[in-house]
Design an enzyme around this catalytic site. Structure first.
Site, short mmCIF file in Angstrom:
data_model
loop_
_atom_site.label_atom_id
_atom_site.label_comp_id
_atom_site.label_asym_id
_atom_site.label_seq_id
_atom_site.Cartn_x
_atom_site.Cartn_y
_atom_site.Cartn_z
N SER A 32 -16.98 9.47 25.09
CA SER A 32 -16.30 9.64 23.80
C SER A 32 -15.07 10.53 23.93
O SER A 32 -14.38 10.78 22.94
CB SER A 32 -17.28 10.25 22.78
OG SER A 32 -17.83 11.45 23.29
N ASN A 119 -26.28 18.58 20.77
CA ASN A 119 -26.60 18.02 19.45
C ASN A 119 -26.18 18.93 18.30
O ASN A 119 -25.61 18.47 17.31
CB ASN A 119 -28.10 17.71 19.37
CG ASN A 119 -28.51 16.63 20.35
OD1 ASN A 119 -27.64 15.98 20.95
ND2 ASN A 119 -29.80 16.42 20.53
N THR A 164 -3.67 -3.47 -21.98
CA THR A 164 -5.04 -3.76 -21.56
C THR A 164 -4.97 -5.21 -21.10
O THR A 164 -4.18 -6.00 -21.64
CB THR A 164 -6.06 -3.63 -22.73
OG1 THR A 164 -5.68 -4.55 -23.76
CG2 THR A 164 -6.08 -2.22 -23.31
N HIS A 165 -5.72 -5.55 -20.08
CA HIS A 165 -5.64 -6.90 -19.48
C HIS A 165 -4.23 -7.23 -19.00
O HIS A 165 -3.87 -8.40 -18.89
CB HIS A 165 -6.09 -8.01 -20.46
CG HIS A 165 -7.34 -7.69 -21.22
ND1 HIS A 165 -8.58 -8.10 -20.82
CD2 HIS A 165 -7.53 -6.97 -22.36
CE1 HIS A 165 -9.50 -7.66 -21.68
NE2 HIS A 165 -8.88 -6.97 -22.62
N SER A 286 15.33 -6.89 3.01
CA SER A 286 14.90 -8.13 3.64
C SER A 286 15.96 -8.54 4.65
O SER A 286 17.16 -8.34 4.41
CB SER A 286 14.74 -9.20 2.57
OG SER A 286 14.87 -10.49 3.17
N LYS A 292 17.17 -8.01 -1.91
CA LYS A 292 15.81 -7.48 -1.96
C LYS A 292 15.70 -5.99 -1.66
O LYS A 292 16.39 -5.46 -0.81
CB LYS A 292 14.93 -8.24 -0.95
CG LYS A 292 14.70 -9.67 -1.33
CD LYS A 292 13.56 -9.83 -2.31
CE LYS A 292 12.27 -9.58 -1.60
NZ LYS A 292 11.34 -10.69 -1.62
N GLU A 299 3.00 -1.11 -1.30
CA GLU A 299 2.08 -2.18 -0.88
C GLU A 299 1.09 -1.67 0.16
O GLU A 299 -0.10 -2.00 0.13
CB GLU A 299 2.88 -3.36 -0.33
CG GLU A 299 3.72 -4.05 -1.40
CD GLU A 299 4.72 -5.01 -0.77
OE1 GLU A 299 4.37 -6.17 -0.58
OE2 GLU A 299 5.84 -4.58 -0.44
N GLN A 331 -22.60 8.93 17.69
CA GLN A 331 -21.30 9.17 18.32
C GLN A 331 -20.23 8.25 17.72
O GLN A 331 -19.04 8.53 17.81
CB GLN A 331 -21.41 8.95 19.83
CG GLN A 331 -20.12 9.14 20.58
CD GLN A 331 -20.34 9.23 22.09
OE1 GLN A 331 -20.84 10.21 22.58
NE2 GLN A 331 -20.01 8.16 22.80
N1 ARG Z 1 -20.63 12.92 22.37
C1 ARG Z 1 -21.82 13.10 21.62
C2 ARG Z 1 -21.62 12.65 20.17
O1 ARG Z 1 -20.51 12.55 19.79
C3 ARG Z 1 -22.23 14.53 21.62
C4 ARG Z 1 -23.70 14.75 21.48
C5 ARG Z 1 -24.38 14.20 22.66
N2 ARG Z 1 -25.75 14.52 22.66
C6 ARG Z 1 -26.60 13.93 23.47
N3 ARG Z 1 -27.82 14.28 23.40
N4 ARG Z 1 -26.23 12.99 24.30
O2 ARG Z 1 -22.55 12.38 19.46
#
Ligand code: ARG
Length: 467
Positions: A32, A119, A164-165, A286, A292, A299, A331
């Site tokens: 990640s 964690n 309205t509408h 444009s 334009k 948008e 993750q």
């Molecule tokens: N890269 C992980 C996430 O974003 C961090 C936590 C990873 N924990 C683990 N037990 N592998 O969730």
């Protein structure tokens, strides 16, 4: 070891029981670092608070904690200078920073992870990041509200058609229409404030899921990171992503509001309406049609809800059915939130610029206000007030008069008194005083109504609020 050898070897952070490194495709799906590097500042702040607490509790020596805290600042400056060696084989921002810290400070770096887990680490980092985004959204919304108030103040009593509408309904004031958006964005702002309050609890110290046997002080780290208190259940702490879901939900409502005004701008800036002129700064030309001036920014703002709501649905779907506690599914939370937050902040800034720079066309607004029999309700109300007709009957008489005017190709005030009396003999000259749009808006003085006197009260209230 060369980089290649390194990625083939078992992970240096947890490779004790692994004989082989991950498959290249495993690394690609697992890592990640490509996106969670955005959490570096939060990760370092969390680790510095953790190290200080470990020392205060006698779990680390003061000297080790000092070395770690200094080393983390070196890592921070390397990342900010753009010369930090991010390594994909170290999976994520947490392992990248810890590994580099150990390279810099040696042995002490290996003691940092005492009494915590990735964690709770990712949970605290991500909360800190989302909390900052709430603050950014709150100030972005305040700026946008100020832009709407300034528009309202400039044309508090300018008349325009109320719809309205998307059919002409009754005349309203420009100031009233602008202030409607102030109310909408004020609700969004209070939703972000509310979400921020609820998310402001620290999961740090929940460790992997069960808490820890080390005598940590979670109140100390919570305080150091600006949280109101530590979270109360370690299982919930590492498995909860409600704060991200709330952020996305509120961002979606805000983006929906942005899209509604964006749509009004698209309509209003057309040659058929000419209610507003958008500044050159927020439009494009444009390549083929020289006349334009396209409302591209409006948008795109109309479209942004597509991806922000998409991110919201994605994260709900990721979290759905996940048994406690942490699972790697989670993750997948970050890219959704990063993309939604980036687009929300961009959208708020673009809308603020567009609203500040747009010029309302008072003549077109006034002209349109009087068309479409917009004062028919005023006529019906007059019949009730003056001739004591039941409203249903007044509605019917007025409808007949509108039909008569429509057939003749004229507006209500252009009907003669004779024509009026042919439908109801009690009608007098006085009726013409209520058929003008100025009279119409001036008469709507009920609280929250469109009369300039009421609109100015709201403008004053919000100006004081936003000062
Ligand atoms: N890269 C992980 C996430 O974003 C961090 C936590 C990873 N924990 C683990 N037990 N592998 O969730």
């Amino acid at each position: 070891m060369s980089n290649e050898d390194q990625s083939k070897a078992a992970n240096q952070m947890w490779g004790g029981r692994f004989a082989e490194g991950p498959d290249a495709i495993m690394q690609a799906i697992n890592a990640s670092i490509g996106f969670d590097k955005r959490l570096y500042a939060q990760d370092i702040a969390g680790s510095r608070a953790h190290a200080a607490m470990l020392a205060a509790q006698g779990i680390l020596t003061d000297s080790d904690a000092g070395v770690i805290r200094e080393g983390l600042l070196t890592v921070l400056s390397e990342i900010e200078a753009g010369n930090f060696p991010f390594r994909v084989e170290l999976e994520d921002i947490h392992l990248n920073i810890e590994s580099r810290l150990t390279e810099i400070v040696g042995e002490a770096g290996k003691r940092l992870h005492t009494g915590r887990s990735r964690n709770d680490q990712v949970a605290v980092d991500f909360r800190l990041w989302v909390r900052d985004q709430c603050d950014a959204a709150i100030s972005g919304l305040s700026a946008l509200m100020r832009a709407f108030v300034a528009q309202a103040e400039q044309g508090a009593d300018w008349v325009m058609p109320g719809f309205t509408h998307l059919q002409t309904a009754q005349p309203v004031t420009w100031g009233h229409h602008m202030m409607a958006y102030v109310e909408m964005f004020a609700r969004d702002r209070s939703r972000f404030e509310d979400a921020r309050k609820r998310m402001n609890e620290s999961p740090l110290g929940a460790a992997a899921l069960a808490g820890t046997s080390f005598p940590i002080d979670r109140h100390m780290t919570a305080g150091a990171l600006g949280f109101d208190r530590p979270t109360a259940n370690s299982l919930d702490s590492v498995s909860d992503r409600d704060f991200a879901l709330e952020f996305l939900s509120v961002a979606s409502i805000t983006a929906m509001h942005l899209s509604r005004f964006a749509e009004e701008l698209v309509i209003w800036s057309s040659a058929q309406f000419r209610f507003v002129r958008l500044s050159d700064k927020w439009t494009t030309g444009s390549s083929i049609m020289p006349q334009k001036k396209n409302p591209d920014a409006a948008e795109l703002l109309r479209a942004k809800l597509g991806r922000i709501l998409g991110a919201t649905v994605a994260l709900f779907t990721i979290m759905k059915g996940l048994a406690l506690t942490y699972s790697k599914d989670m993750q997948e939370d970050k890219e959704q939130v990063f993309d939604a937050a980036d687009n929300l902040m961009l959208g708020l800034a673009a809308m603020t610029g567009m609203v500040s720079d747009m010029a309302a066309n008072r003549d077109s607004l006034t002209l349109a206000a009087a068309s479409g029999f917009s004062t028919a309700t005023d006529l019906a109300d007059w019949l009730v007030r003056r001739l004591n007709l039941p409203f249903r009957e007044a509605h019917h008489v007025t409808g007949t008069l509108v039909g008569m005017a429509e057939k003749a190709g004229i507006d209500l005030p252009d009907l003669s008194l004779d024509q009026m009396q042919s439908v109801h003999p009690g009608i007098t000259d006085e009726v013409f005083t209520v058929l003008g749009v100025e009279n119409s808006v001036n008469s709507r003085v009920s609280y929250g109504g469109t009369a300039p006197v009421r609109v100015r009260e709201q403008i004053a209230r919000w100006k004081a609020q936003l000062a």
